[in-house]
Structures are given as C-alpha cells and as structure tokens.
Design an enzyme around this catalytic site. Structure first.
Site, PDB file in Angstrom:
ATOM      1  N   ASN A 102      92.290 -44.537  30.689  1.00 32.83           N
ATOM      2  CA  ASN A 102      91.144 -43.683  31.020  1.00 32.83           C
ATOM      3  C   ASN A 102      90.240 -43.440  29.811  1.00 32.83           C
ATOM      4  O   ASN A 102      89.340 -42.609  29.859  1.00 32.83           O
ATOM      5  CB  ASN A 102      91.613 -42.350  31.600  1.00 32.83           C
ATOM      6  CG  ASN A 102      92.451 -41.529  30.623  1.00 32.83           C
ATOM      7  OD1 ASN A 102      92.620 -41.903  29.462  1.00 32.83           O
ATOM      8  ND2 ASN A 102      92.980 -40.401  31.083  1.00 32.83           N
TER       9      ASN A 102
ATOM     10  N   ASP B 285      99.708 -36.962  17.609  1.00 31.97           N
ATOM     11  CA  ASP B 285     100.087 -36.082  18.704  1.00 31.97           C
ATOM     12  C   ASP B 285     101.595 -35.978  18.885  1.00 31.97           C
ATOM     13  O   ASP B 285     102.371 -36.713  18.270  1.00 31.97           O
ATOM     14  CB  ASP B 285      99.444 -36.551  20.013  1.00 31.97           C
ATOM     15  CG  ASP B 285      99.437 -38.072  20.164  1.00 31.97           C
ATOM     16  OD1 ASP B 285     100.401 -38.713  19.696  1.00 31.97           O
ATOM     17  OD2 ASP B 285      98.488 -38.619  20.739  1.00 31.97           O
TER      18      ASP B 285
ATOM     19  N   HIS C  68      91.219 -42.371  26.766  1.00 31.56           N
ATOM     20  CA  HIS C  68      91.592 -41.314  25.813  1.00 31.56           C
ATOM     21  C   HIS C  68      91.979 -41.902  24.456  1.00 31.56           C
ATOM     22  O   HIS C  68      92.440 -43.036  24.365  1.00 31.56           O
ATOM     23  CB  HIS C  68      92.687 -40.404  26.368  1.00 31.56           C
ATOM     24  CG  HIS C  68      94.069 -40.993  26.443  1.00 31.56           C
ATOM     25  ND1 HIS C  68      94.909 -40.792  27.514  1.00 31.56           N
ATOM     26  CD2 HIS C  68      94.794 -41.748  25.567  1.00 31.56           C
ATOM     27  CE1 HIS C  68      96.063 -41.390  27.297  1.00 31.56           C
ATOM     28  NE2 HIS C  68      96.011 -41.977  26.131  1.00 31.56           N
TER      29      HIS C  68
ATOM     30  N   GLU D 107      91.838 -36.299  26.506  1.00 34.41           N
ATOM     31  CA  GLU D 107      91.570 -36.848  27.825  1.00 34.41           C
ATOM     32  C   GLU D 107      90.076 -36.726  28.175  1.00 34.41           C
ATOM     33  O   GLU D 107      89.318 -36.032  27.488  1.00 34.41           O
ATOM     34  CB  GLU D 107      92.412 -36.098  28.865  1.00 34.41           C
ATOM     35  CG  GLU D 107      93.921 -36.160  28.618  1.00 34.41           C
ATOM     36  CD  GLU D 107      94.559 -37.478  29.056  1.00 34.41           C
ATOM     37  OE1 GLU D 107      93.886 -38.528  29.025  1.00 34.41           O
ATOM     38  OE2 GLU D 107      95.750 -37.452  29.404  1.00 34.41           O
TER      39      GLU D 107
END
EC number: 3.5.99.6
Length: 233
Positions: free
Chosen positions: A128, A62, A130, A135
């Site tokens: 979370n 990313d 990811h 996400e």
C-alpha cells in the site's frame, strides 16, 4: 531519484551493500535499518563481509506494540538474528514495543534519532506504499508514533505468525519527517506484489495516500528493484 534494476533480491542485496560500504568509506557512522523479508539479502552481504561495524550505530524503523525483544516475532529479535549477533555494532536502537508509556517511549526515540543523525536509511515498501509502518494518510511531517496497521499490512504479516490472531495490529514507527532527514535513502523492492506501489512512488503524484511518494522530494534516493517490481514503470 536513481533507479537501479537488478535480476533478483540477491543482486539487490549486493547493490545495497556496495552503497553502505561506500558510505562508510566516506565517513558514515549511522545506519537506519529496516526489517521484513526485503533487506535479508543485504544483511547476508553485511554479515559475510569483512567490514567492521563496531564503530557504527544503527537506528531501526519500527517495532510491533506488545512484543518484547525476546519474542521471536519481534523486530529486535529479527535484527539480532539477521545482523547484530553476527556483526556487533557500537550501539543499536529499536523502538520499545512493550513500554508502559508508549507516548513517552516515542518521544525518547525521537531524541535518539536527533542525537544520531542517519547517514544511510534502508527502506522497504509495503504493497500500500507504506514506509516504516507509516500507513496511507500518515503525515509527511510525522515523528515517532504508535500507528494502527491497515488490514492489508496485517494480512501481509500473517505469514510470519502461527495464528492470524497473533498478528499485532499496532506498531511504533519512526515518522516520515524523521525518515526524510536521512542524508541518503536506499529503498529496496522485489516481486510483482510491489509493482503498483513502485509505480505510484516513482511516477505518481506526491500524496500521503501513498506515503513512499514523498521520497520524490528527497535529493538523495536510490531505488533498487527487480524486473517484477519494475514491471509497471
């Protein structure tokens, strides 16, 4: 899913490096690489080793939207400093966060991934759940796309920036579908803040509410965690 428990991030980096070294000895040519604090100990092992990466290709997960490779907070810059400047690769690919046409840049990156099938993919995990910047709610079939970062991810990234308003709110991320095509996946997680995500990933249901749980469906995953990250298993 193989679980390797280690004392700390340094030992975790050594374990991940052993997997890469073994993979290269067996003919691996393409590494999928991650950024952030988690893989830093791995990159230290790689740069201090006598392994030759000059015939290897890397494909990164990313990049922040709006940051060019010369920006000190960009993931291209991070990879150059942590690894590529010290251990040259044959080719290195990082998504283009400053592309004028981001949709076209995403399609181009998917073509790059298809042309360079990933032998070993390195992953961290967000609090979370990811992976990459996929996400909660991300499609398990997703390809490279522009994603909106959640508030928890933005808050977690604030420590890397001088001002809170400088933290990017979007990123270009390899999709979960592409990650799952990797022949082998090595996920690293250290610290108590990752304990809930690790528990959900390993013991919870497979759900895109916790994207990393999809790794239960991959047949060659190694999870390297310290005792704090493993504390809720």
């Amino acid at each position: 899913m193989e679980i390797i428990r280690v004392k700390n991030a340094e030992e975790g980096g050594k374990k991940a490096f052993e997997i890469i070294k073994e993979g290269m000895n067996k003919g691996a040519k393409v590494l999928g690489l991650a950024t952030g604090s988690t893989p830093v100990t791995l990159y230290k092992e790689m740069t201090s080793s006598d392994l030759d990466f000059s015939e290897m290709t890397s494909v990164n997960l990313d990049e922040y939207v709006g940051l060019g490779g010369s920006d000190e907070q960009s993931y291209r810059h991070f990879m150059d400093v942590q690894l590529f400047d010290k251990k040259p690769f044959k080719e290195t690919f990082v998504p283009d966060g400053k592309a004028e046409d981001l949709e076209a840049a995403c399609k181009k990156y998917d073509q790059i991934i298809d042309a360079h099938p990933i032998d070993i993919q390195i992953l961290g995990i967000g609090q979370n759940g990811h992976i990459g910047f996929n996400e909660p709610g991300a499609s398990f079939d997703g390809t490279t796309s522009v994603v909106d970062l959640t508030e928890s991810t933005i808050n977690a990234n604030k420590r890397f920036f001088d001002k809170a308003e400088d933290v990017p709110t979007k990123a270009v991320s390899m999709g979960i579908g592409s990650i799952m095509k990797s022949k082998e996946i090595v996920l690293m997680a250290f610290g108590e803040s990752k304990a809930d995500a690790i528990k959900g990933m390993i013991e919870g249901p497979v759900t895109n509410h916790l994207p990393a749980s999809v790794l239960q469906n991959h047949d060659n995953v190694v999870v390297i965690i310290d005792e704090e990250a493993a504390s809720k298993l």
